[in-house]
Design an enzyme around this catalytic site. Structure first.
Site, PDB file in Angstrom:
ATOM      1  N   HIS A   1       0.823  -1.193  -0.028  1.00 35.93           N
ATOM      2  CA  HIS A   1       0.669  -0.369   0.195  1.00 35.93           C
ATOM      3  C   HIS A   1       0.639   0.941   0.042  1.00 35.93           C
ATOM      4  CE1 HIS A   1      -3.495  -1.928  -0.192  1.00 35.93           C
ATOM      5  NE2 HIS A   1      -3.651  -2.397   1.325  1.00 35.93           N
TER       6      HIS A   1
ATOM      7  N   LYS B   1     -13.589   4.089   7.160  1.00 36.18           N
ATOM      8  CA  LYS B   1     -14.358   4.898   5.871  1.00 36.18           C
ATOM      9  C   LYS B   1     -16.279   4.912   6.203  1.00 36.18           C
ATOM     10  CE  LYS B   1     -13.484   5.880   0.810  1.00 36.18           C
ATOM     11  NZ  LYS B   1     -13.905   4.345   0.264  1.00 36.18           N
TER      12      LYS B   1
END
Length: 920
Positions: free
Chosen positions: A146, A580
């Site tokens: 990532h 999120k």
């Protein structure tokens, strides 16, 4: 750079402060020498002004500072940004050094295993229970690709050198002349850092990311693994427990080359290329270790005997590798262990040659087992012939290290989105069956039943004579690649296929049907060479995860495959997307509940549940202190096995120096052992837990509603994009994967944005919304509803709630509404400023409620060292934020792109990341 900000603190961490002061002074002198007094004075002006503004807001000074920054020539701005960024790099490495050496520093090294086993001893845990846990113990950090490491490898290498020099300098026996020599070398490195470009000019390839991960693994192979394993053996010995050297407490995982969810750069060819690269690197690590072992094992048959098994193996080696015998028998004839090492070494060299494309037919190790078997022969012979200390010395440590890494250093996980594998199965089945509307139109139940039939069928869905879509062809090539890699390097090279965005059991069954096409799964023969791992990410998926797994494990064919694979079922939990989606409170609580429910499902079906925690670096992505996180898990969910993602700047922070890696790995192993043995049963009554869980359900509902009201506000997407540098993130080239998923119409959408840049943007602008929003509102509502005593009790007695509040507290300290306001005032349309006012109100509420619960006057009062460390950092992060706002305004108002503005802006992003020690 001035160091007056540091000198105010007391002597508790004096050595750390002295090193940071020294590095700051060296940096200041280097700035003067390289770029002159004018630049140095600008740096000092910006630093002192922002500090004054932090301590007492002054509108006139703020406007003067903004005007000066806006008018300063870009080359001066760039150098100013680089000066502050370099300061943080140097301060970070100084802190890392002192985490190793001194207990006065937050996170400093401790005897983690000794402390854990003292508590286990005090609890009177029987040695049989300890032995059972240790025999199944597996702590597996999984390194991901990532994009969150902002610093380039060239900078990291130089910082590594700074750490080494600081380590040398801490020797109390140094002569004055030696200290001066070290300081001169430190000055050299400081100058080199200032003259090295921090920015990548092209996006790194997955192969480059793999080499980055291997860099850390090589360090751990040389030092950390053996140290931790020896420390564990030492503690076990006090309980009369011994382990075979091939029973290791740690393994390593990687997503680099295996994670293709949204990354078009990762193909089956690349997967194989990276596995081959890791294999070659493993052999090149093992070979010199064998050479060093040969230097150690000089036992002579003129003095001690050897086992018949070792003698027989040497005769076989002589037949297989006559050239080695011809070269070494005369030298090592009376030193059989050295002779055996020579044969092992030659096989490893042949493996390296084969990896490079030559010597394919020469004797080499097909996988790690025969290599370990050869070493075991020597160990057994030593033990049987008066060499017990040697048997328990270097050779045992080498076996433990090789066992931990295997033939490819790390077990690679395959990860792909459920929609991709589902579409591939749809295409395969539609080729052979006529279903009205196609296979994809069936209900989930009908699809699942049909997929189970396909698992039991002996027919093949794919054919080389048929042309499939590119996406399906790639999937079929991938399953074949996995089988070939397992055939060559052994099954542990790839064990798991992670199904991103798992919704139901048909997503999991689809992967098994695809695996069956390559012979990876054959239910009627009990063959299960790869496990399918659901990844539950969004809130509703977490809430249904236990139902999905219950139905999945109720399928007889699945239960048979799980049994064939060793009875362990892996489930991955997504921290970032759940945050999120639902905010930090609901994310953390639903993750906790999901683990409890999955534990019950595992018990119901008689399987072990290995939970894979997709934690990131920041609190908003599940980050926080590792030990606290492990100990805060629900009881009986950590049963000797755990997987945790490691990524980005977290990797360099935990593993950047060899001693740091050792410290972190020992901490992780100790925490998993302690949680497995001391938290196998609930610590509180059912009635008490029910009361706390009901309170958390209530708090979570309130926090969720508050969080959703924010992100569903009209104009919120524009507010986020404009008030943060998230749109500019793509230019940083800090990962091979795109920062956002492609939207169909090219519009701005939070849904399209990955969870990492979501957190990254909030961090950069110092709003850090994912780390606290909704917490203050929910806690205040709970308090006003008469739950204040319950909250205090939960904080004092429940590890989950205590860790949750502590992580939120740390995040709140890193926020700055004064700095965030600069982004909003300068960059955001005034019609959207009300969103910021709501964020400020919630941040203030969160601070007030956290202070009430923790019984403090100020945040982090009970962690004074951490508080001081963060306070000093803020004086240097603030200038970078002011510079970044000015640069964003220049960039967004210009008609044409200016490469100098772009460069300065990206440098500021890099600097803030270094200062906060978090990106995403």
């Amino acid at each position: 750079m001035s160091t007056q900000d540091i000198t105010q603190f007391d002597s508790e961490d004096a050595d750390l402060r002295a090193d940071i002061r020294r590095m700051g002074d060296m940096l200041g002198e280097t700035l003067r020498g390289l770029w002159g007094e004018e630049l140095y004075e600008l740096v000092e002006y910006v630093r002192s002004s922002t500090r004054t503004l932090r301590e007492s807001p002054n509108p006139e000074l703020r406007e003067e500072l903004i005007k000066k920054l806006d008018e300063t020539e870009l080359w001066h701005v760039i150098r100013t940004v680089r000066a502050f960024t370099s300061y943080f790099h140097l301060a970070n490495v100084a802190e890392q050094h002192h985490r190793i050496e001194f207990k006065g520093v937050a996170g400093a090294r401790r005897e983690w295993l000794e402390e854990a086993f003292d508590r286990i001893r005090d609890a009177n845990i029987p040695s049989e229970e300890i032995s059972d846990v240790v025999n199944r113990l597996e702590v597996r950090p999984v390194y991901t690709a990532h994009p969150t490491e902002a610093a380039r490898r060239s900078i990291l290498n130089k910082l590594r050198r700074v750490g080494e020099l600081l380590n040398e300098r801490s020797n109390p026996r140094l002569l004055e002349s030696e200290t001066r020599r070290i300081d001169r070398r430190l000055s050299e490195v400081v100058e080199e850092i200032l003259q090295t470009d921090e920015l990548r000019h092209t996006r790194p390839s997955p192969a480059a990311e793999a080499r980055n991960i291997m860099y850390y693994m090589e360090d751990m192979f040389r030092f950390a693994i053996a140290e931790v394993e020896e420390a564990l053996d030492d503690q076990l010995e006090t309980f009369g427990i011994s382990r075979e050297p091939t029973i290791r407490s740690m393994r390593f995982g990687t997503w680099v080359g295996g994670d293709r969810d949204g990354n078009p750069n990762v193909t089956h060819d690349l997967t194989r290329k990276i596995l081959d690269l890791q294999h070659e690197r493993a052999l090149k690590m093992f070979a010199p270790a064998i050479a060093r072992l040969a230097q150690t094992l000089s036992q002579s048959t003129r003095i001690v005997e050897i086992s018949k098994e070792l003698a027989d193996s040497l005769e076989k080696d002589r037949a297989d590798l006559p050239s080695v015998w011809d070269e070494f028998w005369n030298l090592d004839e009376d030193e059989p262990y050295r002779l055996k090492c020579a044969f092992i070494y030659e096989r490893l060299l042949n493996g390296i040659s084969a990896a490079e494309g030559s010597a394919l037919n020469k004797p080499r190790y097909a996988n790690v087992q025969p290599l370990l078997a050869d070493l075991q022969l020597m160990l057994d012979s030593l033990e049987a012939n008066e060499s017990g200390a040697s048997a328990n010395g270097e050779i045992r440590r080498l076996m433990q290290r090789i066992s931990a890494f295997g033939m490819t250093l790390a077990t690679m996980d395959i990860r792909q989105h459920a929609d991709v594998t589902g579409a591939a199965v749809n295409e395969l089945i539609d080729r052979v069956d006529s279903i009205d509307g196609g296979f994809g139109s069936l209900s989930m139940d009908d699809r699942s039943a049909r997929l189970v039939e396909e698992l039991n069928s002996k027919r093949v869905l794919s054919s080389r004579a048929i042309t499939f879509s590119p996406a399906t062809t790639e999937i079929l090539n991938l399953v074949e690649t996995v089988r070939q890699a397992q055939d060559e390097y052994g099954q542990p090279v790839i064990e798991s296929w992670i199904v991103a965005m798992t919704r139901d059991i048909d997503d999991l069954l689809a992967v098994l049907v695809l695996a069956k096409e390559a012979g990876l799964v054959v239910p009627e023969e009990g063959i299960a060479r790869i496990s399918v791992v659901p990844l539950f990410e969004e809130i509703e998926d977490l809430r249904r995860s236990h139902e999905v797994m219950d139905r999945f494990l109720s399928i007889p064919e699945i239960k048979s495959l799980v049994t064939s694979a060793g009875g362990v079922v892996e489930v991955m939990l997504g921290y970032s997307d759940s945050n999120k989606d639902g905010g930090i409170t609901t994310s953390q609580w639903e993750l906790y509940k999901a683990q409890r429910e999955l534990r019950t499902i595992g018990q119901k079906h008689g399987v072990a549940m290995r939970l894979f925690h997709g934690r990131g670096g920041t609190v908003g992505r599940g980050g926080g202190p590792t030990r606290d996180a492990v100990m805060a898990q629900p009881y009986a969910t950590v049963d000797g096995r755990i997987k945790i993602t490691e990524q980005g700047e977290v990797i360099s922070d935990k593993y950047g120096l060899p001693e740091l890696a050792r410290n972190h790995l020992e901490l992780s192993v100790a925490a998993v052992i302690e949680a497995s043995l001391l938290h196998a049963e609930p610590h509180h009554s059912d009635e008490k837990l029910e009361e706390w869980f009901a309170a958390m359900d209530w708090i979570s509902d309130k926090a969720y509603a508050k969080y959703r009201s924010l992100i569903e506000t009209d104009g919120f997407v524009d507010y986020f994009m404009d008030s943060t540098p998230v749109e500019e993130l793509a230019g940083m080239n800090i990962g091979s994967r795109p920062s956002r998923r492609a939207s169909a119409d090219g519009s701005r959408s939070i849904d399209d944005l990955r969870a990492i840049p979501w957190v990254f943007g909030w961090m950069q602008s110092r709003q850090i919304v994912p780390g606290y929003f909704g917490v203050g509102h929910a806690l205040r509502e709970a308090r006003e509803a008469g739950m204040e005593d319950v909250l205090a009790e939960m904080f004092n007695e429940w590890a989950f709630f205590n860790t949750f509040i502590s992580n939120v507290e740390m995040t709140l300290v890193k926020t700055s509404m004064e700095i965030a306001g600069r982004y909003v005032d300068t960059l955001v349309d005034p019609s959207l400023h009300h969103i910021f006012e709501g964020i400020k109100e919630e941040r203030n509420r969160s601070i007030n409620e956290v202070l009430r619960i923790t019984a403090q006057d100020n945040l982090l009062d009970k962690q004074p060292v951490l508080k001081r460390t963060l306070a000093v950092r803020e004086y240097y992060v603030d200038p970078l934020n002011y510079l970044q706002v000015s640069l964003l305004a220049r960039r967004r108002s210009a008609e044409d792109d200016d490469p100098s503005v772009e460069r300065a802006l990206l440098l500021s992003i890099n600097g803030v990341a270094a200062g906060l020690k978090n990106t995403g």
